[in-house]
Design a protein around this motif. Structure first.
Motif, PDB file in Angstrom:
ATOM      1  N   LYS A  16      -8.246  -4.057  16.500  1.00  0.00           N
ATOM      2  CA  LYS A  16      -9.058  -5.285  16.464  1.00  0.00           C
ATOM      3  C   LYS A  16      -8.534  -6.254  15.399  1.00  0.00           C
ATOM      4  O   LYS A  16      -8.475  -7.458  15.637  1.00  0.00           O
ATOM      5  N   ALA A  17      -8.180  -5.730  14.238  1.00  0.00           N
ATOM      6  CA  ALA A  17      -7.633  -6.594  13.185  1.00  0.00           C
ATOM      7  C   ALA A  17      -6.312  -7.198  13.645  1.00  0.00           C
ATOM      8  O   ALA A  17      -6.065  -8.396  13.461  1.00  0.00           O
ATOM      9  N   GLY A  18      -5.458  -6.381  14.253  1.00  0.00           N
ATOM     10  CA  GLY A  18      -4.167  -6.858  14.733  1.00  0.00           C
ATOM     11  C   GLY A  18      -4.320  -7.926  15.799  1.00  0.00           C
ATOM     12  O   GLY A  18      -3.591  -8.924  15.801  1.00  0.00           O
ATOM     13  N   ALA A  19      -5.269  -7.751  16.704  1.00  0.00           N
ATOM     14  CA  ALA A  19      -5.491  -8.721  17.778  1.00  0.00           C
ATOM     15  C   ALA A  19      -5.932 -10.081  17.233  1.00  0.00           C
ATOM     16  O   ALA A  19      -5.656 -11.117  17.830  1.00  0.00           O
ATOM     17  N   LYS A  20      -6.598 -10.045  16.076  1.00  0.00           N
ATOM     18  CA  LYS A  20      -7.067 -11.288  15.470  1.00  0.00           C
ATOM     19  C   LYS A  20      -6.118 -11.807  14.388  1.00  0.00           C
ATOM     20  O   LYS A  20      -6.392 -12.810  13.745  1.00  0.00           O
ATOM     21  N   GLY A  21      -5.017 -11.086  14.155  1.00  0.00           N
ATOM     22  CA  GLY A  21      -4.058 -11.495  13.135  1.00  0.00           C
ATOM     23  C   GLY A  21      -4.568 -11.329  11.718  1.00  0.00           C
ATOM     24  O   GLY A  21      -4.169 -12.063  10.820  1.00  0.00           O
ATOM     25  N   LEU A  22      -5.445 -10.355  11.511  1.00  0.00           N
ATOM     26  CA  LEU A  22      -6.043 -10.134  10.193  1.00  0.00           C
ATOM     27  C   LEU A  22      -5.338  -9.009   9.454  1.00  0.00           C
ATOM     28  O   LEU A  22      -4.842  -8.056  10.055  1.00  0.00           O
ATOM     29  N   ARG A  23      -5.310  -9.117   8.127  1.00  0.00           N
ATOM     30  CA  ARG A  23      -4.720  -8.095   7.259  1.00  0.00           C
ATOM     31  C   ARG A  23      -5.846  -7.424   6.472  1.00  0.00           C
ATOM     32  O   ARG A  23      -6.835  -8.057   6.126  1.00  0.00           O
ATOM     33  N   ILE A  24      -5.655  -6.144   6.163  1.00  0.00           N
ATOM     34  CA  ILE A  24      -6.661  -5.329   5.495  1.00  0.00           C
ATOM     35  C   ILE A  24      -6.139  -4.832   4.145  1.00  0.00           C
ATOM     36  O   ILE A  24      -4.981  -4.435   4.031  1.00  0.00           O
ATOM     37  N   ALA A  25      -7.035  -4.826   3.151  1.00  0.00           N
ATOM     38  CA  ALA A  25      -6.759  -4.194   1.859  1.00  0.00           C
ATOM     39  C   ALA A  25      -7.871  -3.184   1.584  1.00  0.00           C
ATOM     40  O   ALA A  25      -8.993  -3.342   2.067  1.00  0.00           O
ATOM     41  N   THR A  26      -7.552  -2.175   0.797  1.00  0.00           N
ATOM     42  CA  THR A  26      -8.557  -1.202   0.377  1.00  0.00           C
ATOM     43  C   THR A  26      -8.655  -1.198  -1.137  1.00  0.00           C
ATOM     44  O   THR A  26      -7.668  -1.417  -1.839  1.00  0.00           O
ATOM     45  N   ALA A  27      -9.859  -0.937  -1.619  1.00  0.00           N
ATOM     46  CA  ALA A  27     -10.113  -0.743  -3.042  1.00  0.00           C
ATOM     47  C   ALA A  27     -10.918   0.546  -3.145  1.00  0.00           C
ATOM     48  O   ALA A  27     -12.058   0.605  -2.691  1.00  0.00           O
TER      49      ALA A  27
END
Length: 103
Positions: A16-27
């Motif tokens: 889903k993130a890839g389809a929307k062109g979004l990047r993810i970070a974790t803390a």
């Protein structure tokens, strides 16, 4: 009906993130980087995962993510306000569009 497994959930998040062109970070604190490891263990994660912060100590939360020491003192490290501050710091110090924080 069988429950959905963690790998399937993470695959769906990445898709889903890839389809929307979004990047993810974790803390992460108590998980010690295990969420980032689980995400990056999946094929295609490099298109979505930006970076992870492992901030086990309060000093690391402050130095790496900008968590206000007063928030830590008032609410404790294992609290919603600290998790929110960690996520905000991960967004500030990464090139991600969304962040997840665990403490």
């Amino acid at each position: 009906m069988a429950g959905i497994g963690a790998a399937e959930v993470l695959d769906e998040i990445l898709a889903k993130a890839g389809a929307k062109g979004l990047r993810i970070a974790t803390a992460e604190s108590c998980t010690g980087g295990m969420v980032a490891a689980a995400l990056t263990d999946l094929a295609g994660s490099s298109a979505v995962f930006d970076r992870g912060f492992v901030t086990y100590s309060n000093a690391a939360k402050t130095a790496m993510l900008g968590v206000d020491p007063a928030v830590l003192a008032t609410h404790g490290a294992v609290s919603e306000p600290v998790a929110e501050a960690m996520a905000a710091g991960a967004l500030l110090w990464s090139e991600a569009d969304m962040a997840v924080a665990i403490t």
